[in-house]
Design an enzyme around this catalytic site. Structure first.
Site, PDB file in Angstrom:
ATOM      1  N   ASP A 196       3.165   4.146  -1.448  1.00 20.58           N
ATOM      2  CA  ASP A 196       3.414   4.690  -2.782  1.00 20.58           C
ATOM      3  C   ASP A 196       4.886   5.028  -2.979  1.00 20.58           C
ATOM      4  OD1 ASP A 196       0.658   4.596  -3.358  1.00 20.58           O
ATOM      5  OD2 ASP A 196       0.372   6.446  -2.225  1.00 20.58           O
ATOM      6  N   ASP A 205       1.649   7.191   1.838  1.00 21.10           N
ATOM      7  CA  ASP A 205       0.507   6.406   1.351  1.00 21.10           C
ATOM      8  C   ASP A 205      -0.594   7.405   1.046  1.00 21.10           C
ATOM      9  OD1 ASP A 205      -1.606   4.747   0.879  1.00 21.10           O
ATOM     10  OD2 ASP A 205      -1.591   3.763   2.836  1.00 21.10           O
ATOM     11  N   SER A 226      23.765   0.632 -20.139  1.00 12.92           N
ATOM     12  CA  SER A 226      23.366   1.152 -18.839  1.00 12.92           C
ATOM     13  C   SER A 226      23.739   2.621 -18.736  1.00 12.92           C
ATOM     14  CB  SER A 226      24.079   0.328 -17.765  1.00 12.92           C
ATOM     15  OG  SER A 226      24.165   1.032 -16.557  1.00 12.92           O
ATOM     16  N   GLY A 227      23.205   3.288 -17.736  1.00 14.51           N
ATOM     17  CA  GLY A 227      23.562   4.685 -17.506  1.00 14.51           C
ATOM     18  C   GLY A 227      24.670   4.837 -16.474  1.00 14.51           C
ATOM     19  N   HIS A 228      25.190   3.701 -15.997  1.00 13.06           N
ATOM     20  CA  HIS A 228      26.152   3.759 -14.887  1.00 13.06           C
ATOM     21  C   HIS A 228      27.516   3.195 -15.280  1.00 13.06           C
ATOM     22  CE1 HIS A 228      22.952   4.831 -12.007  1.00 13.06           C
ATOM     23  NE2 HIS A 228      22.201   4.044 -12.742  1.00 13.06           N
ATOM     24  N   ASP A 230      14.897   9.185  -8.004  1.00 11.04           N
ATOM     25  CA  ASP A 230      15.648   8.888  -6.779  1.00 11.04           C
ATOM     26  C   ASP A 230      16.624  10.013  -6.416  1.00 11.04           C
ATOM     27  OD1 ASP A 230      17.057   8.135  -9.072  1.00 11.04           O
ATOM     28  OD2 ASP A 230      18.186   6.569  -8.049  1.00 11.04           O
ATOM     29  N   HIS A 231      16.577  11.099  -7.192  1.00 11.71           N
ATOM     30  CA  HIS A 231      17.410  12.262  -6.875  1.00 11.71           C
ATOM     31  C   HIS A 231      16.597  13.547  -6.709  1.00 11.71           C
ATOM     32  CE1 HIS A 231      21.343  10.232  -7.534  1.00 11.71           C
ATOM     33  NE2 HIS A 231      20.533   9.378  -8.129  1.00 11.71           N
ATOM     34  N   ASP A 264      29.240   6.864  -7.660  1.00  8.85           N
ATOM     35  CA  ASP A 264      28.241   5.904  -8.139  1.00  8.85           C
ATOM     36  C   ASP A 264      28.811   4.472  -8.107  1.00  8.85           C
ATOM     37  OD1 ASP A 264      26.303   4.565  -9.600  1.00  8.85           O
ATOM     38  OD2 ASP A 264      26.450   5.837 -11.385  1.00  8.85           O
ATOM     39  N   HIS A 307      22.873  -3.973 -24.100  1.00  7.59           N
ATOM     40  CA  HIS A 307      22.523  -3.379 -22.823  1.00  7.59           C
ATOM     41  C   HIS A 307      23.406  -2.174 -22.562  1.00  7.59           C
ATOM     42  CE1 HIS A 307      21.275  -2.595 -18.859  1.00  7.59           C
ATOM     43  NE2 HIS A 307      22.469  -2.810 -18.371  1.00  7.59           N
ATOM     44  N   GLY A 309       0.782  -1.231   0.000  1.00  3.69           N
ATOM     45  CA  GLY A 309       0.000   0.000   0.000  1.00  3.69           C
ATOM     46  C   GLY A 309       0.811   1.276   0.000  1.00  3.69           C
TER      47      GLY A 309
END
Lengths: 554, 554
Positions: free
Chosen positions: A51, A442, A365-367, A78-79, A196, A363, A49
């Site tokens: 978010d 939530d 990736s950005g990292h 996430d930033h 990173d 693939h 439940g």
């Protein structure tokens, strides 16, 4: 770099180390605090439940007068995702590059905070002065445009925060990462690198985005006769630009699908990070005017997200787009660990509808992978290394990479969220701990769902709930009505009449036992009812539903 | 092979095609039905509280007199796990090879069904006659010993069921797969092949188990100074044998950890599938008598299973084994899709405790890859192909492989559980549908948790529950007591007093409104209370808890 100042700079990650995502780090020197990034994390499977999860910024609130600003490395959730939650608590200016700021402003607008929030767009190479600290924004490459590393100048030395990055010598759009500037800074002397670690366990180099362009061209040529759908991250605007370019080259019209895809690309277009040729973008309502082989959908949902456009197409609930035999679906992203099952489910559903589903095999990736991390450490040659952005084992791999290229073993730190790491030229050590944890969101409720509520939700999901209601007479505690049994998520009462009757009679016996023993304490009566039902149900069917006796008094 | 008999053989998968695991297929000819395998599947993430899922065998029960026996290919849960649930419904003999039968007998014993169940151990090459059908057990290789393919002789032709298999020319123990017999059968003429599709999307060959032996030797040599823990599947007895052999070679004592590890290896030892040299196996209570570098634990939990031994070691809740710096943990299995996150969690926990965690880098699956499937089809040259064991996209890949080596396009069938596929030499077609679905097992309850209960559990997990209790006077419906608010999994009432007061007063208003309008119908009163609370909570905090008004009458 030598400095006579012996005061330490403090690095205080308030999230992101014990919990993936939710990147936020306070850098403190004397009376100045700056905050690098302000992200959310997405809930784990054991948080039903919920978010999203936002950081606890009690430490910043308590030191409100010291906090000079947020410096943001790039525009991923996430930033930047927690900014609308944190700004009402600490309303200081936000500094970011153009696209990052565009995405932040969209969030602020939705939260009706745009006017109240001071913002300043910074160019790569630009410097902002924040109290006793200065921050330089340095160009990097990542899976979103406008990504920056930050060189934070403190009297104790330079802290270099890579942000999320990779080294792309041949980016499709814009410049490559500014390695020269890193070399210059490294020569000056870097106190610490925060780097990173997402791909720190992968050997080699992350391929250039240019590899993806080639595959798109091949895929469009190979499937010239099909209707095409390409699923990718909305925030990867360069990737979207490539798809648009390839579509234009092959004379296809482009339809954007998914709320975040439409929002992000609109912002990116306005800020000129994406250019869509005239008459190329069409609305989904217009698709019937064109033959299938002249269409390409660009859609969200490449990670199998339940509510995303691709998911709705796959399960047939999308109102406008109906998958049919002959459609070709290109998944232009690798499943993030944990999403494999949802992605698999969608592929099955799409193939059952007759579509051909292909993974774009490169693939990209950005990292940064291991060799890129070695390169950065070799350019910067810091005294200290603090791997960030990744679970423990990835950060440990990151620390070992730093050690392999010259950082002393004890100077590569494995710290946790809340740790106060104090650094001087002489030494680095964790000198304290501040409050750091995830606060659950939530709906509109922030923090009102805590551990108890989460544990209840888990228990309810596993076993359901049984309520035993009864009415007792005031004073005498004589049973006037009930006990009645109500159940949800346990068994379906209409089909389990015998079990329910048995539960009622066991409850009645428990109440009568209390009456006989002149027990008047409601807590004890409830306990007696709960215990007898628990025993009975465990013996009978080895289950442990939540049992809630309810006494009403008349 | 030509036959004058025109009656069709019917292939009826009762599970395993729309749901992974739960392998069970009825093969029917005239008055004979035999059942190949009888497995469970493990619950999906959206089935909270469910322990396992078993097949619905209504079709077999309705045709009870035709059913002659269960023929079992191998001893994995998804092939034998449902036997204790189905035998009470259809008590016919079970046929299997020795280790498979050992594992089945253990299950029957636990369910107190052993004495009631007729069983016959069959050797590879052996044939059993079941009504009008005959079944030959043929040696294959798989990640458990004793695996068999089945050649089912019917008057309409031979059905060849591969079971779960791979081609291992150099198995460490026992014989290689009996390719010669397949060649002979293929020459005779095969009507249909039902083939494992688990790895049908992987090119090439699955490596031989011999590769694993080499890595163990290297790993034991490299980590000679550490305490070793190897995590693998209990059922992979050959793998366990290798670890034991390597331990013996390096002078280490072996400790088995995990209930299934101990049970399976005990059975395998008794049946001589595993040989452990004397004085090699020790009890966990004896570990203090030996130095760390003389110990190796073999443990369950390589998939991150929450209750398994490795998981308890990782989170520190294991009573006897405490992970410490210097320990080396070898994960001798690749995460199954969907388990990546749990495996990752365990690795982090182990590394935080200072252990070194390594993946055994050779991925040696138990299932055939594309080239092996081509080999089998080329040996058997069937008229029809029916890919089984795998989600839709894997089976589709399996069908395409069959087509690539000579099966006609329309003769490679993508069928669903419950489909009745009728095959003759002339044609193959789906001629009907029987009931086939998963029945949920929760504790001792079988089938009493249905869709409604599962939906309730999901809703409870997402949003929690609110109960509104009240007492009304008989006849007048006057409110005597309440309304009281109880909540679980919604908000923590002690910290949300205002919200609860507001909810109480809204409920009261709703009841009073009903009183004024002389509404006596309890359903309507409850509806009024529920609707007003729902509206309020959605507006106030955008949440949708389950709301249960309870009326008691005095």
């Amino acid at each position: 770099m030598k400095t006579t100042n012996t005061q330490a700079v403090k690095i205080i990650p308030l999230g992101g180390l014990d919990k993936i995502g939710m990147n936020i780090t306070a850098i403190e020197y004397n009376d100045t605090i700056i905050v690098v990034d302000c992200g959310i994390s997405f809930p784990d499977d054991d948080m039903p439940g919920i978010d999203k999860v936002i950081p606890d910024v009690t430490y910043l609130v308590e030191n409100r007068e010291k906090v000079k600003g947020f410096v943001i490395t790039h525009g991923h959730e996430d930033h930047i995702g927690a900014i609308p939650y944190i700004i009402p608590q600490i309303n200081v200016p936000i500094y970011a590059t153009k696209l990052t700021m565009g995405l932040i402003e969209h969030k602020l607008q939705e939260a009706k905070l745009l006017k109240k929030t001071r913002r300043k767009v910074v160019k790569h190479g630009g410097i902002v002065n924040l109290g006793e600290l200065r921050v330089e924004f340095i160009k990097t490459n990542h899976s979103i445009a406008g990504a920056s590393a930050l060189a934070i100048y403190t009297p104790a030395g330079i802290i270099f925060h890579t942000g999320d990055f990779k080294v792309d010598y041949t980016p499709l759009f814009g410049e490559a990462i500014d390695l020269q500037r890193m070399g210059i800074l490294g020569k000056k002397g870097i106190l610490a690198v925060m780097s990173d670690s997402t791909n720190a366990m992968r050997p080699g180099f992350t391929p250039s985005e240019i590899k993806v362009a080639k595959t798109f061209d091949e895929l469009f040529a190979e499937h010239a006769g099909s209707r095409l759908l390409v699923a990718t991250f909305a925030s990867n605007v360069d990737r979207v630009q490539q798809i648009v370019n390839t579509a234009y080259k092959y004379g296809r019209k482009v339809i954007l699908q998914g709320r975040s895809m439409e929002t992000v690309i609109e912002i990116a277009q306005k800020l000129e990070y994406v250019t869509i040729p005239e008459n190329t973008l069409i609305d989904v309502s217009e698709i019937d005017r064109y033959p299938d082989e002249k269409l390409v959908f660009i859609t969200t949902g490449s990670q199998g997200e339940e509510m995303a456009a691709l998911s709705r197409m796959a399960d047939g609930s999308h109102k406008k787009v109906h998958i049919k035999p002959g459609d070709t679906i290109i998944l232009s992203s690798t499943p993030i660990p944990g999403n494999e099952k949802s992605v698999s489910k969608i592929i099955n559903e799409l193939e059952i509808r007759g579509a051909d589903v292909i993974f774009q095999d490169t693939h990209v990736s950005g990292h940064a992978c291991q060799e890129e991390l070695k390169l950065i450490y070799s350019l910067l040659k810091p005294k200290y290394a603090i791997p960030v952005h990744g679970e423990y084992r990835y950060r440990l791999a990151g620390a070992n990479i730093a050690r392999s290229v010259g950082v002393a073993k004890e100077n590569a730190f494995m710290i946790e969220s809340g740790d106060v790491l104090a650094l001087t030229q002489e030494k680095g050590e964790v000198i304290g701990k501040v409050q750091a944890r995830g606060i659950l969101v939530d709906g509109l409720g922030v923090g009102d769902v805590g551990n108890i509520v989460i544990r209840d939700r888990q228990a309810l999901a596993e076993n359901g709930i049984i309520m035993v209601t009864m009415c007792l007479e005031k004073g005498t505690n004589q049973l006037l009505s009930g006990p009645d049994i109500i159940s949800r998520g346990f068994v379906y009462i209409r089909e389990s009449g015998d079990l329910v009757n048995e539960m009622r009679s066991i409850s009645l016996k428990a109440i009568e036992k209390c009456e006989k023993q002149h027990i008047r304490d409601w807590g004890k009566i409830k306990g007696e009812v709960r215990d007898s039902l628990e025993d009975y149900l465990w013996k009978k069917i080895k289950r442990n539903p939540m049992i809630i006796p309810v006494i009403m008094e008349v």
